[in-house]
Design an enzyme around this catalytic site. Structure first.
Site, PDB file in Angstrom:
ATOM      1  N   TYR A  51      32.713 -12.922  34.318  1.00  0.00           N
ATOM      2  CA  TYR A  51      32.085 -13.959  33.498  1.00  0.00           C
ATOM      3  C   TYR A  51      30.756 -13.440  32.951  1.00  0.00           C
ATOM      4  CZ  TYR A  51      34.143 -18.536  32.957  1.00  0.00           C
ATOM      5  OH  TYR A  51      34.886 -19.578  32.516  1.00  0.00           O
ATOM      6  N   GLU A  53      28.704 -15.270  30.189  1.00  0.00           N
ATOM      7  CA  GLU A  53      28.188 -16.113  29.101  1.00  0.00           C
ATOM      8  C   GLU A  53      26.776 -15.680  28.718  1.00  0.00           C
ATOM      9  OE1 GLU A  53      30.187 -19.592  31.106  1.00  0.00           O
ATOM     10  OE2 GLU A  53      29.371 -20.558  29.307  1.00  0.00           O
ATOM     11  N   ASP A 197      35.913 -13.014   4.275  1.00  0.00           N
ATOM     12  CA  ASP A 197      36.774 -12.899   5.450  1.00  0.00           C
ATOM     13  C   ASP A 197      37.665 -11.691   5.173  1.00  0.00           C
ATOM     14  OD1 ASP A 197      38.810 -13.025   7.274  1.00  0.00           O
ATOM     15  OD2 ASP A 197      39.035 -15.204   7.185  1.00  0.00           O
ATOM     16  N   THR A 223      39.076 -10.095  11.729  1.00  0.00           N
ATOM     17  CA  THR A 223      39.777  -9.899  12.990  1.00  0.00           C
ATOM     18  C   THR A 223      39.709  -8.408  13.297  1.00  0.00           C
ATOM     19  OG1 THR A 223      41.864  -9.682  11.803  1.00  0.00           O
ATOM     20  CG2 THR A 223      41.371 -11.840  12.748  1.00  0.00           C
ATOM     21  N   LYS A 226      44.312  -6.134  12.872  1.00  0.00           N
ATOM     22  CA  LYS A 226      45.226  -5.914  11.749  1.00  0.00           C
ATOM     23  C   LYS A 226      45.086  -4.447  11.309  1.00  0.00           C
ATOM     24  CE  LYS A 226      45.322 -10.787  10.423  1.00  0.00           C
ATOM     25  NZ  LYS A 226      44.203 -11.533  10.999  1.00  0.00           N
ATOM     26  N   ARG A 232      43.486  -7.913  19.893  1.00  0.00           N
ATOM     27  CA  ARG A 232      43.359  -9.172  19.169  1.00  0.00           C
ATOM     28  C   ARG A 232      41.944  -9.719  19.340  1.00  0.00           C
ATOM     29  NH1 ARG A 232      48.188 -10.117  17.716  1.00  0.00           N
ATOM     30  NH2 ARG A 232      47.523 -11.927  16.529  1.00  0.00           N
TER      31      ARG A 232
HETATM   32  N1  DSN Z   1      48.083 -15.132  10.931  1.00  0.00           N
HETATM   33  C1  DSN Z   1      47.351 -14.195  10.135  1.00  0.00           C
HETATM   34  C2  DSN Z   1      48.216 -13.487   9.161  1.00  0.00           C
HETATM   35  O1  DSN Z   1      49.388 -13.327   9.446  1.00  0.00           O
HETATM   36  O2  DSN Z   1      47.751 -13.073   8.115  1.00  0.00           O
HETATM   37  C3  DSN Z   1      46.215 -14.828   9.503  1.00  0.00           C
HETATM   38  O3  DSN Z   1      45.460 -15.462  10.464  1.00  0.00           O
END
Ligand code: DSN
Length: 429
Positions: A51, A53, A197, A223, A226, A232
Protein backbone atom coordinates in the site's frame (compact mmCIF):
# COMPACT_ATOMS: atom_id res chain seq x y z
CA UNK A 1 5.31 -21.25 -1.78
CA UNK A 2 2.77 -23.30 -3.67
CA UNK A 3 2.54 -22.28 -7.29
CA UNK A 4 -0.65 -21.61 -9.22
CA UNK A 5 -0.72 -24.97 -10.96
CA UNK A 6 -0.82 -26.84 -7.63
CA UNK A 7 -2.85 -24.31 -5.68
CA UNK A 8 -5.60 -23.63 -8.17
CA UNK A 9 -5.59 -26.01 -11.13
CA UNK A 10 -8.90 -24.65 -12.39
CA UNK A 11 -7.52 -21.14 -12.89
CA UNK A 12 -4.15 -22.42 -14.00
CA UNK A 13 -6.01 -24.13 -16.80
CA UNK A 14 -7.81 -20.88 -17.67
CA UNK A 15 -4.46 -19.09 -17.79
CA UNK A 16 -2.92 -21.78 -19.98
CA UNK A 17 -5.82 -21.67 -22.40
CA UNK A 18 -5.65 -17.87 -22.68
CA UNK A 19 -1.91 -18.14 -23.42
CA UNK A 20 -2.71 -20.68 -26.13
CA UNK A 21 -5.48 -18.49 -27.56
CA UNK A 22 -3.09 -15.55 -27.79
CA UNK A 23 -0.41 -17.68 -29.47
CA UNK A 24 -2.79 -19.16 -32.03
CA UNK A 25 -4.83 -16.06 -32.92
CA UNK A 26 -4.00 -13.19 -35.25
CA UNK A 27 -4.53 -10.25 -32.90
CA UNK A 28 -5.73 -7.25 -34.85
CA UNK A 29 -7.49 -5.37 -32.06
CA UNK A 30 -5.85 -1.97 -32.45
CA UNK A 31 -5.70 -1.31 -28.72
CA UNK A 32 -3.99 -4.58 -27.80
CA UNK A 33 -0.35 -5.60 -27.71
CA UNK A 34 1.96 -8.15 -26.09
CA UNK A 35 4.22 -6.98 -23.26
CA UNK A 36 7.68 -8.38 -22.71
CA UNK A 37 8.29 -11.08 -20.13
CA UNK A 38 10.27 -8.53 -18.12
CA UNK A 39 7.16 -6.34 -17.82
CA UNK A 40 5.03 -9.31 -16.83
CA UNK A 41 7.60 -10.36 -14.25
CA UNK A 42 7.35 -6.96 -12.61
CA UNK A 43 3.55 -6.81 -12.93
CA UNK A 44 3.30 -10.26 -11.35
CA UNK A 45 5.79 -9.51 -8.59
CA UNK A 46 5.77 -8.68 -4.88
CA UNK A 47 4.96 -4.99 -5.27
CA UNK A 48 1.33 -6.08 -5.57
CA UNK A 49 1.52 -6.46 -1.78
CA UNK A 50 2.32 -2.83 -1.00
CA UNK A 51 0.00 0.00 0.00
CA UNK A 52 1.46 3.38 -0.91
CA UNK A 53 -1.24 6.06 -0.96
CA UNK A 54 0.36 9.40 -1.67
CA UNK A 55 3.43 10.16 -3.77
CA UNK A 56 7.14 9.35 -3.40
CA UNK A 57 8.46 10.93 -0.20
CA UNK A 58 4.91 11.88 0.88
CA UNK A 59 3.09 8.62 1.59
CA UNK A 60 0.40 7.77 4.09
CA UNK A 61 2.06 4.39 4.84
CA UNK A 62 5.43 3.26 6.12
CA UNK A 63 7.77 0.95 4.27
CA UNK A 64 7.47 2.80 0.99
CA UNK A 65 11.15 3.57 0.48
CA UNK A 66 11.65 0.88 -2.16
CA UNK A 67 8.41 1.41 -4.11
CA UNK A 68 9.20 5.14 -4.04
CA UNK A 69 12.25 4.35 -6.15
CA UNK A 70 10.10 2.49 -8.66
CA UNK A 71 7.65 5.37 -8.99
CA UNK A 72 10.44 7.93 -9.32
CA UNK A 73 12.08 5.86 -12.06
CA UNK A 74 8.72 5.53 -13.85
CA UNK A 75 8.12 9.29 -13.73
CA UNK A 76 11.65 10.17 -14.82
CA UNK A 77 11.61 7.73 -17.72
CA UNK A 78 8.20 8.90 -18.87
CA UNK A 79 9.37 12.54 -18.84
CA UNK A 80 12.42 11.63 -20.86
CA UNK A 81 10.41 9.53 -23.31
CA UNK A 82 7.92 12.29 -24.13
CA UNK A 83 10.05 15.35 -23.37
CA UNK A 84 7.61 16.61 -20.76
CA UNK A 85 8.01 18.48 -17.50
CA UNK A 86 5.30 16.71 -15.51
CA UNK A 87 4.27 13.07 -15.29
CA UNK A 88 1.83 11.18 -13.10
CA UNK A 89 2.07 7.41 -13.45
CA UNK A 90 -0.62 6.41 -10.96
CA UNK A 91 -3.86 6.34 -13.00
CA UNK A 92 -5.15 2.78 -13.14
CA UNK A 93 -6.47 3.36 -16.67
CA UNK A 94 -6.87 5.95 -19.39
CA UNK A 95 -10.42 6.65 -18.21
CA UNK A 96 -9.20 7.46 -14.72
CA UNK A 97 -6.46 9.67 -16.13
CA UNK A 98 -9.11 11.57 -18.09
CA UNK A 99 -11.37 11.83 -15.06
CA UNK A 100 -8.53 13.32 -13.01
CA UNK A 101 -7.88 15.92 -15.73
CA UNK A 102 -11.55 16.90 -15.82
CA UNK A 103 -11.60 17.21 -12.02
CA UNK A 104 -8.58 19.49 -12.24
CA UNK A 105 -9.63 21.81 -15.07
CA UNK A 106 -13.45 21.80 -14.74
CA UNK A 107 -16.34 22.26 -12.39
CA UNK A 108 -19.38 20.04 -12.74
CA UNK A 109 -21.61 21.47 -15.46
CA UNK A 110 -18.78 23.11 -17.41
CA UNK A 111 -18.73 22.50 -21.15
CA UNK A 112 -16.33 20.04 -22.79
CA UNK A 113 -15.95 19.33 -26.47
CA UNK A 114 -14.63 16.07 -27.94
CA UNK A 115 -14.83 13.86 -31.01
CA UNK A 116 -18.17 12.05 -31.15
CA UNK A 117 -17.75 8.42 -30.07
CA UNK A 118 -19.63 7.31 -33.18
CA UNK A 119 -17.02 9.14 -35.28
CA UNK A 120 -13.99 7.58 -33.57
CA UNK A 121 -13.87 9.42 -30.22
CA UNK A 122 -13.86 7.77 -26.80
CA UNK A 123 -16.46 7.16 -24.11
CA UNK A 124 -14.69 9.56 -21.76
CA UNK A 125 -14.70 12.40 -24.27
CA UNK A 126 -18.29 13.34 -23.45
CA UNK A 127 -20.44 10.32 -24.27
CA UNK A 128 -23.86 10.57 -22.58
CA UNK A 129 -23.47 7.06 -21.12
CA UNK A 130 -20.19 8.01 -19.38
CA UNK A 131 -19.38 10.30 -16.42
CA UNK A 132 -17.91 12.76 -18.91
CA UNK A 133 -21.28 13.31 -20.56
CA UNK A 134 -23.22 13.17 -17.32
CA UNK A 135 -21.24 15.47 -15.03
CA UNK A 136 -20.29 17.96 -17.73
CA UNK A 137 -22.15 19.60 -20.58
CA UNK A 138 -20.79 17.85 -23.61
CA UNK A 139 -20.73 19.00 -27.22
CA UNK A 140 -19.15 17.04 -30.05
CA UNK A 141 -17.30 17.59 -33.28
CA UNK A 142 -17.24 15.12 -36.14
CA UNK A 143 -15.40 13.67 -39.10
CA UNK A 144 -15.97 15.27 -42.48
CA UNK A 145 -17.95 12.99 -44.77
CA UNK A 146 -15.78 13.77 -47.80
CA UNK A 147 -12.33 13.60 -46.19
CA UNK A 148 -12.85 11.11 -43.37
CA UNK A 149 -10.77 13.45 -41.18
CA UNK A 150 -11.70 15.86 -38.39
CA UNK A 151 -13.87 18.62 -39.82
CA UNK A 152 -12.11 21.75 -38.59
CA UNK A 153 -14.77 24.09 -39.94
CA UNK A 154 -17.18 22.36 -37.60
CA UNK A 155 -14.67 22.27 -34.72
CA UNK A 156 -14.33 26.04 -35.01
CA UNK A 157 -18.06 26.63 -35.34
CA UNK A 158 -19.02 24.43 -32.37
CA UNK A 159 -16.25 25.94 -30.24
CA UNK A 160 -17.40 29.51 -31.00
CA UNK A 161 -21.00 28.64 -30.32
CA UNK A 162 -20.54 26.71 -27.05
CA UNK A 163 -17.32 28.20 -25.66
CA UNK A 164 -16.10 24.91 -24.10
CA UNK A 165 -13.74 25.20 -21.17
CA UNK A 166 -11.86 22.11 -22.32
CA UNK A 167 -11.36 20.77 -25.83
CA UNK A 168 -10.29 17.14 -26.16
CA UNK A 169 -8.43 15.83 -29.18
CA UNK A 170 -7.65 12.21 -29.95
CA UNK A 171 -9.84 9.15 -30.12
CA UNK A 172 -10.02 5.39 -30.30
CA UNK A 173 -10.68 4.86 -34.00
CA UNK A 174 -8.97 7.71 -35.81
CA UNK A 175 -6.47 6.46 -38.42
CA UNK A 176 -4.80 9.82 -39.06
CA UNK A 177 -2.35 11.95 -37.11
CA UNK A 178 -4.07 13.92 -34.38
CA UNK A 179 -3.94 17.53 -35.64
CA UNK A 180 -2.62 19.08 -32.40
CA UNK A 181 -1.60 22.36 -34.01
CA UNK A 182 -5.00 22.98 -35.55
CA UNK A 183 -6.79 22.14 -32.30
CA UNK A 184 -4.49 24.56 -30.51
CA UNK A 185 -5.56 27.38 -32.83
CA UNK A 186 -9.22 26.71 -32.12
CA UNK A 187 -8.66 26.36 -28.37
CA UNK A 188 -6.79 29.66 -28.27
CA UNK A 189 -9.48 31.40 -30.29
CA UNK A 190 -12.12 30.60 -27.65
CA UNK A 191 -9.93 30.60 -24.51
CA UNK A 192 -10.32 26.85 -23.93
CA UNK A 193 -7.81 24.49 -22.38
CA UNK A 194 -6.61 21.77 -24.74
CA UNK A 195 -6.22 18.17 -23.66
CA UNK A 196 -5.00 15.43 -25.93
CA UNK A 197 -5.73 11.80 -25.25
CA UNK A 198 -2.97 9.92 -27.04
CA UNK A 199 -3.93 6.52 -25.61
CA UNK A 200 -3.79 4.99 -29.08
CA UNK A 201 -0.70 6.49 -30.74
CA UNK A 202 1.43 7.12 -27.62
CA UNK A 203 4.02 4.51 -28.60
CA UNK A 204 4.27 6.15 -32.01
CA UNK A 205 4.62 9.58 -30.39
CA UNK A 206 7.34 8.28 -28.04
CA UNK A 207 9.22 6.88 -31.04
CA UNK A 208 8.85 10.08 -33.07
CA UNK A 209 6.77 8.54 -35.86
CA UNK A 210 3.67 10.57 -34.86
CA UNK A 211 3.78 14.30 -34.01
CA UNK A 212 4.07 15.17 -30.32
CA UNK A 213 1.28 17.04 -28.49
CA UNK A 214 3.59 18.48 -25.85
CA UNK A 215 4.07 21.97 -27.25
CA UNK A 216 0.42 22.39 -28.24
CA UNK A 217 -1.64 20.87 -25.44
CA UNK A 218 -2.06 22.00 -21.86
CA UNK A 219 -2.35 18.44 -20.68
CA UNK A 220 -1.89 15.01 -22.22
CA UNK A 221 -3.26 11.63 -21.14
CA UNK A 222 -2.50 8.15 -22.34
CA UNK A 223 -2.84 4.50 -21.63
CA UNK A 224 0.33 2.45 -21.40
CA UNK A 225 -0.73 -0.84 -22.99
CA UNK A 226 -1.51 -0.04 -26.61
CA UNK A 227 1.23 1.05 -29.02
CA UNK A 228 3.38 1.85 -25.98
CA UNK A 229 3.41 -1.91 -25.21
CA UNK A 230 3.44 -1.68 -21.42
CA UNK A 231 1.19 -3.10 -18.72
CA UNK A 232 -2.46 -1.99 -18.58
CA UNK A 233 -2.68 1.49 -17.09
CA UNK A 234 -2.85 5.24 -17.57
CA UNK A 235 -0.63 8.31 -17.28
CA UNK A 236 -0.99 12.09 -17.26
CA UNK A 237 1.65 14.47 -18.63
CA UNK A 238 2.21 18.16 -19.23
CA UNK A 239 4.80 19.56 -21.61
CA UNK A 240 5.08 22.57 -19.28
CA UNK A 241 3.65 22.98 -15.82
CA UNK A 242 1.89 26.29 -15.07
CA UNK A 243 0.13 28.16 -12.28
CA UNK A 244 -3.58 27.44 -12.20
CA UNK A 245 -5.68 30.40 -13.32
CA UNK A 246 -8.81 29.36 -11.49
CA UNK A 247 -7.83 30.53 -8.06
CA UNK A 248 -6.59 27.46 -6.18
CA UNK A 249 -4.10 28.52 -3.53
CA UNK A 250 -2.06 26.59 -0.99
CA UNK A 251 -3.87 26.85 2.38
CA UNK A 252 -1.00 28.13 4.55
CA UNK A 253 1.14 30.22 2.25
CA UNK A 254 -1.61 31.56 -0.04
CA UNK A 255 0.68 30.64 -2.96
CA UNK A 256 -1.05 29.94 -6.28
CA UNK A 257 -0.89 26.22 -6.86
CA UNK A 258 0.77 24.74 -9.90
CA UNK A 259 -1.48 22.65 -12.15
CA UNK A 260 0.80 19.66 -11.48
CA UNK A 261 -0.13 19.82 -7.80
CA UNK A 262 -3.81 19.91 -8.66
CA UNK A 263 -3.46 16.98 -11.06
CA UNK A 264 -1.66 14.93 -8.42
CA UNK A 265 -4.44 15.62 -5.91
CA UNK A 266 -7.11 14.84 -8.48
CA UNK A 267 -5.58 11.41 -9.12
CA UNK A 268 -5.13 10.70 -5.40
CA UNK A 269 -7.25 11.31 -3.32
CA UNK A 270 -9.63 12.69 -5.96
CA UNK A 271 -10.23 9.66 -8.13
CA UNK A 272 -8.16 6.83 -6.67
CA UNK A 273 -6.86 5.48 -3.39
CA UNK A 274 -3.85 3.20 -3.26
CA UNK A 275 -1.72 3.08 -6.38
CA UNK A 276 -0.92 -0.27 -8.01
CA UNK A 277 2.80 -0.27 -7.26
CA UNK A 278 3.47 -3.49 -9.20
CA UNK A 279 1.91 -1.89 -12.28
CA UNK A 280 3.73 1.41 -11.75
CA UNK A 281 7.01 -0.53 -11.57
CA UNK A 282 6.01 -2.48 -14.69
CA UNK A 283 5.25 0.84 -16.43
CA UNK A 284 8.80 1.90 -15.55
CA UNK A 285 10.14 -1.25 -17.24
CA UNK A 286 8.02 -0.52 -20.31
CA UNK A 287 9.21 3.11 -20.50
CA UNK A 288 12.77 1.82 -20.28
CA UNK A 289 12.07 -0.50 -23.21
CA UNK A 290 10.51 2.36 -25.19
CA UNK A 291 13.64 4.46 -24.64
CA UNK A 292 15.75 1.84 -26.40
CA UNK A 293 16.60 2.39 -30.09
CA UNK A 294 14.83 -0.89 -31.06
CA UNK A 295 11.52 0.64 -30.03
CA UNK A 296 11.82 3.28 -32.75
CA UNK A 297 12.25 0.50 -35.30
CA UNK A 298 9.25 -1.30 -33.83
CA UNK A 299 7.04 1.80 -34.03
CA UNK A 300 8.09 2.54 -37.61
CA UNK A 301 7.30 -1.08 -38.51
CA UNK A 302 3.86 -0.75 -36.89
CA UNK A 303 3.07 2.17 -39.19
CA UNK A 304 4.64 0.59 -42.29
CA UNK A 305 2.64 -2.58 -41.63
CA UNK A 306 -0.60 -0.64 -41.26
CA UNK A 307 0.07 1.11 -44.57
CA UNK A 308 0.80 -2.24 -46.28
CA UNK A 309 -2.39 -3.66 -44.84
CA UNK A 310 -4.33 -0.60 -46.03
CA UNK A 311 -2.91 -0.93 -49.56
CA UNK A 312 -3.94 -4.58 -49.73
CA UNK A 313 -7.47 -3.78 -48.50
CA UNK A 314 -7.76 -1.02 -51.13
CA UNK A 315 -6.60 -3.39 -53.86
CA UNK A 316 -9.36 -5.78 -52.81
CA UNK A 317 -11.98 -3.03 -53.07
CA UNK A 318 -12.43 -2.23 -49.36
CA UNK A 319 -13.51 1.23 -48.30
CA UNK A 320 -11.07 2.73 -45.79
CA UNK A 321 -12.28 5.69 -43.76
CA UNK A 322 -10.03 8.63 -44.77
CA UNK A 323 -8.61 6.45 -47.55
CA UNK A 324 -5.75 5.02 -45.50
CA UNK A 325 -3.76 5.57 -42.33
CA UNK A 326 -0.89 7.53 -40.80
CA UNK A 327 -0.83 5.34 -37.72
CA UNK A 328 -1.41 1.78 -36.51
CA UNK A 329 -5.18 1.86 -37.10
CA UNK A 330 -7.39 1.19 -40.10
CA UNK A 331 -11.12 1.79 -40.00
CA UNK A 332 -12.94 -0.15 -42.69
CA UNK A 333 -16.48 0.52 -43.88
CA UNK A 334 -17.89 -2.84 -44.96
CA UNK A 335 -21.10 -1.41 -46.48
CA UNK A 336 -19.97 -2.28 -50.01
CA UNK A 337 -19.15 -5.87 -48.98
CA UNK A 338 -22.65 -6.88 -47.89
CA UNK A 339 -21.67 -7.74 -44.31
CA UNK A 340 -22.05 -5.77 -41.09
CA UNK A 341 -19.35 -5.27 -38.45
CA UNK A 342 -20.86 -7.65 -35.90
CA UNK A 343 -21.10 -10.50 -38.36
CA UNK A 344 -17.59 -9.83 -39.69
CA UNK A 345 -16.16 -9.86 -36.14
CA UNK A 346 -17.95 -13.12 -35.49
CA UNK A 347 -16.90 -15.03 -38.60
CA UNK A 348 -13.34 -13.72 -38.44
CA UNK A 349 -13.17 -14.95 -34.85
CA UNK A 350 -14.02 -18.41 -36.17
CA UNK A 351 -11.16 -18.07 -38.64
CA UNK A 352 -8.74 -17.25 -35.79
CA UNK A 353 -8.59 -13.51 -36.51
CA UNK A 354 -9.46 -11.20 -33.59
CA UNK A 355 -10.66 -7.67 -34.30
CA UNK A 356 -13.58 -5.52 -33.31
CA UNK A 357 -16.70 -4.27 -34.97
CA UNK A 358 -16.68 -0.49 -35.07
CA UNK A 359 -19.03 2.27 -36.06
CA UNK A 360 -17.90 4.26 -39.06
CA UNK A 361 -18.64 7.99 -39.35
CA UNK A 362 -22.31 8.56 -40.28
CA UNK A 363 -23.10 4.92 -39.53
CA UNK A 364 -26.77 4.02 -39.81
CA UNK A 365 -26.35 0.86 -37.73
CA UNK A 366 -26.28 0.68 -33.92
CA UNK A 367 -23.03 0.29 -31.94
CA UNK A 368 -23.98 -3.36 -31.34
CA UNK A 369 -24.12 -4.08 -35.08
CA UNK A 370 -22.06 -1.38 -36.85
CA UNK A 371 -21.10 -1.08 -40.51
CA UNK A 372 -17.38 -1.38 -39.98
CA UNK A 373 -14.40 -3.05 -38.39
CA UNK A 374 -11.28 -1.57 -36.84
CA UNK A 375 -7.92 -3.26 -37.28
CA UNK A 376 -4.49 -2.43 -35.94
CA UNK A 377 -0.94 -3.68 -36.34
CA UNK A 378 0.79 -3.22 -32.93
CA UNK A 379 0.37 -6.82 -31.76
CA UNK A 380 1.28 -8.56 -35.02
CA UNK A 381 4.31 -6.31 -35.39
CA UNK A 382 5.45 -7.32 -31.91
CA UNK A 383 5.33 -10.94 -33.12
CA UNK A 384 7.85 -9.99 -35.81
CA UNK A 385 5.51 -9.94 -38.79
CA UNK A 386 6.24 -7.56 -41.64
CA UNK A 387 4.58 -6.10 -44.70
CA UNK A 388 4.31 -9.36 -46.68
CA UNK A 389 2.62 -11.02 -43.69
CA UNK A 390 0.18 -8.09 -43.41
CA UNK A 391 -0.87 -8.64 -47.02
CA UNK A 392 -1.36 -12.34 -46.27
CA UNK A 393 -3.52 -11.51 -43.25
CA UNK A 394 -5.70 -9.24 -45.38
CA UNK A 395 -6.09 -12.05 -47.91
CA UNK A 396 -7.38 -14.31 -45.14
CA UNK A 397 -9.78 -11.62 -43.91
CA UNK A 398 -11.09 -11.21 -47.42
CA UNK A 399 -11.49 -14.97 -47.95
CA UNK A 400 -13.53 -15.18 -44.75
CA UNK A 401 -15.70 -12.20 -45.68
CA UNK A 402 -16.49 -13.23 -49.25
CA UNK A 403 -17.55 -16.72 -48.16
CA UNK A 404 -18.78 -15.92 -44.68
CA UNK A 405 -21.54 -18.52 -44.42
CA UNK A 406 -19.27 -21.40 -45.34
CA UNK A 407 -18.18 -23.06 -42.07
CA UNK A 408 -15.68 -25.35 -43.76
CA UNK A 409 -14.05 -22.31 -45.40
CA UNK A 410 -13.74 -20.67 -41.96
CA UNK A 411 -12.35 -23.88 -40.44
CA UNK A 412 -9.81 -24.21 -43.23
CA UNK A 413 -8.74 -20.60 -42.73
CA UNK A 414 -8.40 -21.20 -39.01
CA UNK A 415 -6.01 -24.11 -39.63
CA UNK A 416 -3.91 -21.96 -41.95
CA UNK A 417 -3.90 -19.09 -39.44
CA UNK A 418 -2.87 -21.35 -36.58
CA UNK A 419 -0.03 -22.90 -38.55
CA UNK A 420 1.14 -19.40 -39.52
CA UNK A 421 0.98 -18.15 -35.91
CA UNK A 422 3.27 -20.97 -34.78
CA UNK A 423 6.01 -19.45 -36.93
CA UNK A 424 5.77 -16.21 -34.92
CA UNK A 425 5.77 -17.25 -31.26
CA UNK A 426 4.97 -14.49 -28.77
CA UNK A 427 6.57 -16.08 -25.71
CA UNK A 428 9.04 -18.64 -26.92
CA UNK A 429 8.44 -21.07 -24.04
N1 DSN B 1 -11.11 0.23 -25.36
C1 DSN B 1 -10.12 1.05 -25.99
C2 DSN B 1 -9.98 0.75 -27.43
O1 DSN B 1 -10.23 -0.38 -27.81
O2 DSN B 1 -9.61 1.61 -28.20
C3 DSN B 1 -10.38 2.45 -25.74
O3 DSN B 1 -10.50 2.66 -24.38
Amino acid sequence: MINLEEKDPELFDVLKREAKREELTLELIASENFTSKAIMEMAGGVMTNKYAEGYPGKRYYGGCEVVDEAENIARDRLKKLFGCEYANVQPHSGSQANMAVFMTFLKTGDTIMGLDLAHGGHLTHGSPVNFSGQLYKSVSYHISKEEGRVDFDEVSKVAKEHKPKLIICGGSAYPRYIEFEMFKEVAESVGAYLMSDIAHPSGLVAAGVHPSPMEYCDVVTSTTHKTLRGPRGGVIMMGKDFENKWGKVAPKSGRTKMVSELLDSSVMPGVQGGPLMHIIAAKAVAFGEALEPEFKTYAQNVVDNAKAMGDEFLELGYDLVSGGTDTHVLLIDLSNKGINGRHAENILGKAGIALNKNMVPFDTRSPFVTSGIRVGTPALTTRGMGKAEMRQVVQWINKAIVDSENESNLNRLRSEVEAFCLDYPIYKD
